[in-house]
Design a protein around this motif. Structure first.
Motif, PDB file in Angstrom:
ATOM      1  N   GLU A 143      22.175  50.171  -3.853  1.00 22.36           N
ATOM      2  CA  GLU A 143      22.951  50.682  -2.725  1.00 22.36           C
ATOM      3  C   GLU A 143      23.901  49.628  -2.175  1.00 22.36           C
ATOM      4  O   GLU A 143      25.050  49.936  -1.840  1.00 22.36           O
ATOM      5  CB  GLU A 143      22.021  51.209  -1.627  1.00 22.36           C
ATOM      6  CG  GLU A 143      21.291  52.477  -2.014  1.00 22.36           C
ATOM      7  CD  GLU A 143      22.202  53.575  -2.540  1.00 22.36           C
ATOM      8  OE1 GLU A 143      23.239  53.870  -1.890  1.00 22.36           O
ATOM      9  OE2 GLU A 143      21.899  54.142  -3.615  1.00 22.36           O
ATOM     10  N   ALA A 144      23.452  48.389  -2.080  1.00 26.24           N
ATOM     11  CA  ALA A 144      24.318  47.312  -1.570  1.00 26.24           C
ATOM     12  C   ALA A 144      25.507  47.087  -2.504  1.00 26.24           C
ATOM     13  O   ALA A 144      26.641  46.885  -2.042  1.00 26.24           O
ATOM     14  CB  ALA A 144      23.518  46.025  -1.400  1.00 26.24           C
ATOM     15  N   ILE A 145      25.275  47.136  -3.796  1.00 21.30           N
ATOM     16  CA  ILE A 145      26.364  46.964  -4.756  1.00 21.30           C
ATOM     17  C   ILE A 145      27.341  48.134  -4.654  1.00 21.30           C
ATOM     18  O   ILE A 145      28.559  47.938  -4.608  1.00 21.30           O
ATOM     19  CB  ILE A 145      25.820  46.803  -6.192  1.00 21.30           C
ATOM     20  CG1 ILE A 145      25.088  45.467  -6.324  1.00 21.30           C
ATOM     21  CG2 ILE A 145      26.953  46.911  -7.220  1.00 21.30           C
ATOM     22  CD1 ILE A 145      24.264  45.326  -7.591  1.00 21.30           C
ATOM     23  N   LEU A 146      26.819  49.355  -4.596  1.00 21.06           N
ATOM     24  CA  LEU A 146      27.692  50.518  -4.490  1.00 21.06           C
ATOM     25  C   LEU A 146      28.473  50.499  -3.177  1.00 21.06           C
ATOM     26  O   LEU A 146      29.667  50.831  -3.163  1.00 21.06           O
ATOM     27  CB  LEU A 146      26.885  51.810  -4.627  1.00 21.06           C
ATOM     28  CG  LEU A 146      26.271  52.051  -6.004  1.00 21.06           C
ATOM     29  CD1 LEU A 146      25.420  53.321  -5.987  1.00 21.06           C
ATOM     30  CD2 LEU A 146      27.332  52.110  -7.090  1.00 21.06           C
ATOM     31  N   ASP A 147      27.834  50.100  -2.083  1.00 20.77           N
ATOM     32  CA  ASP A 147      28.550  49.980  -0.802  1.00 20.77           C
ATOM     33  C   ASP A 147      29.667  48.945  -0.903  1.00 20.77           C
ATOM     34  O   ASP A 147      30.773  49.160  -0.400  1.00 20.77           O
ATOM     35  CB  ASP A 147      27.588  49.584   0.328  1.00 20.77           C
ATOM     36  CG  ASP A 147      26.666  50.711   0.750  1.00 20.77           C
ATOM     37  OD1 ASP A 147      26.887  51.875   0.329  1.00 20.77           O
ATOM     38  OD2 ASP A 147      25.698  50.423   1.489  1.00 20.77           O
ATOM     39  N   HIS A 148      29.367  47.829  -1.565  1.00 18.75           N
ATOM     40  CA  HIS A 148      30.374  46.787  -1.762  1.00 18.75           C
ATOM     41  C   HIS A 148      31.575  47.351  -2.540  1.00 18.75           C
ATOM     42  O   HIS A 148      32.725  47.161  -2.148  1.00 18.75           O
ATOM     43  CB  HIS A 148      29.748  45.600  -2.500  1.00 18.75           C
ATOM     44  CG  HIS A 148      30.730  44.590  -2.958  1.00 18.75           C
ATOM     45  ND1 HIS A 148      31.349  43.715  -2.089  1.00 18.75           N
ATOM     46  CD2 HIS A 148      31.233  44.325  -4.194  1.00 18.75           C
ATOM     47  CE1 HIS A 148      32.179  42.943  -2.776  1.00 18.75           C
ATOM     48  NE2 HIS A 148      32.125  43.296  -4.052  1.00 18.75           N
ATOM     49  N   LEU A 149      31.295  48.047  -3.610  1.00 18.65           N
ATOM     50  CA  LEU A 149      32.367  48.616  -4.428  1.00 18.65           C
ATOM     51  C   LEU A 149      33.132  49.706  -3.676  1.00 18.65           C
ATOM     52  O   LEU A 149      34.362  49.751  -3.724  1.00 18.65           O
ATOM     53  CB  LEU A 149      31.794  49.168  -5.733  1.00 18.65           C
ATOM     54  CG  LEU A 149      31.146  48.149  -6.659  1.00 18.65           C
ATOM     55  CD1 LEU A 149      30.472  48.855  -7.834  1.00 18.65           C
ATOM     56  CD2 LEU A 149      32.147  47.116  -7.131  1.00 18.65           C
ATOM     57  N   ASP A 150      32.407  50.577  -2.975  1.00 18.89           N
ATOM     58  CA  ASP A 150      33.044  51.678  -2.229  1.00 18.89           C
ATOM     59  C   ASP A 150      33.958  51.168  -1.120  1.00 18.89           C
ATOM     60  O   ASP A 150      34.929  51.840  -0.758  1.00 18.89           O
ATOM     61  CB  ASP A 150      31.991  52.615  -1.631  1.00 18.89           C
ATOM     62  CG  ASP A 150      31.300  53.466  -2.684  1.00 18.89           C
ATOM     63  OD1 ASP A 150      31.793  53.532  -3.834  1.00 18.89           O
ATOM     64  OD2 ASP A 150      30.246  54.053  -2.358  1.00 18.89           O
TER      65      ASP A 150
END
Length: 159
Positions: A143-150
Motif C-alpha cells: 500500500e505504501a508503494i502504491l500510494d507513493h506511485l499514485d
C-alpha cells in the motif's frame, strides 16, 4: 549441544505481494536508497562515500522503530532479481532479510523473508508480535508503494 537462554527465539517468516511494475523497475525500491522513497523515516547512513547499495559488502545503518541502531550488510545480490541483507539491531535481534522479485502477468511478485534471532527475552516477545503481524506488514508495504506511485512519486533507475 548449545545452551539456549530461556525465552530467546528465532523466527523465519516469508510472504509475497504483487506490484503493477516490471520486475526491473520495482527492484531498486527494495534497496537502501530506494526505500527512502516510500518508507517514512527511512534514512540510511552509509560509511563509505558513494557506496553502491547493491554491492556485496556494502554497509549502512538505520534506526528501528524504537530508535535502536540497526546495521545492514549486503551479503548477496543479483540485481533485478534478488538481494540478501544481514541485519543487526543493536542488542536486540540479528538475522537476514531476503527480497526476491519475479515476473508476473500484471507486473511482478515480491517475496520477502526475514530470519531473525532475538538477543533478549523482550526481543523474543517482539518477534512473536512480528511473526503474527507479518502478512499485514507486507500488505502495508504494498500500500505504501502504491500510494507513493499514485501521488506521482519517483521510481529509482531500473537495474
Amino acid at each position: 549441544m548449545t545452551d539456549t537462554p530461556t525465552g530467546f527465539r528465532r523466527v523465519a517468516v516469508h510472504d509475497a505481494f504483487d506490484l503493477p511494475l516490471a520486475r526491473r523497475a520495482a527492484f531498486r525500491l527494495f534497496t537502501a536508497r530506494g526505500e527512502e522513497l516510500w518508507v517514512p523515516g527511512w534514512s540510511p547512513r552509509f560509511f563509505v562515500d558513494r557506496a553502491d547499495d547493491l554491492e556485496v559488502g556494502t554497509v549502512w545503518r538505520t534506526h528501528d522503530d524504537a530508535g535502536r541502531p540497526t546495521t545492514w550488510v549486503v551479503v548477496a545480490a543479483e540485481p533485478g532479481v534478488r538481494v540478501r541483507y544481514a541485519r543487526v539491531a543493536q542488542d536486540w535481534t540479528a538475522g537476514t532479510v531476503d527480497v526476491e522479485l519475479s515476473d508476473a502477468a500484471d507486473g511482478c511478485r515480491v517475496r520477502v523473508g526475514y530470519d531473525l534471532t532475538a538477543m533478549t527475552a523482550d526481543a523474543a516477545a517482539e518477534l512473536d508480535r512480528f511473526e503474527a503481524g507479518y502478512a499485514a506488514s507486507l500488505a502495508s508495504w504494498r500500500e505504501a508503494i502504491l500510494d507513493h506511485l499514485d501521488s506521482g512519486g519517483a521510481l529509482p533507475d531500473p537495474v
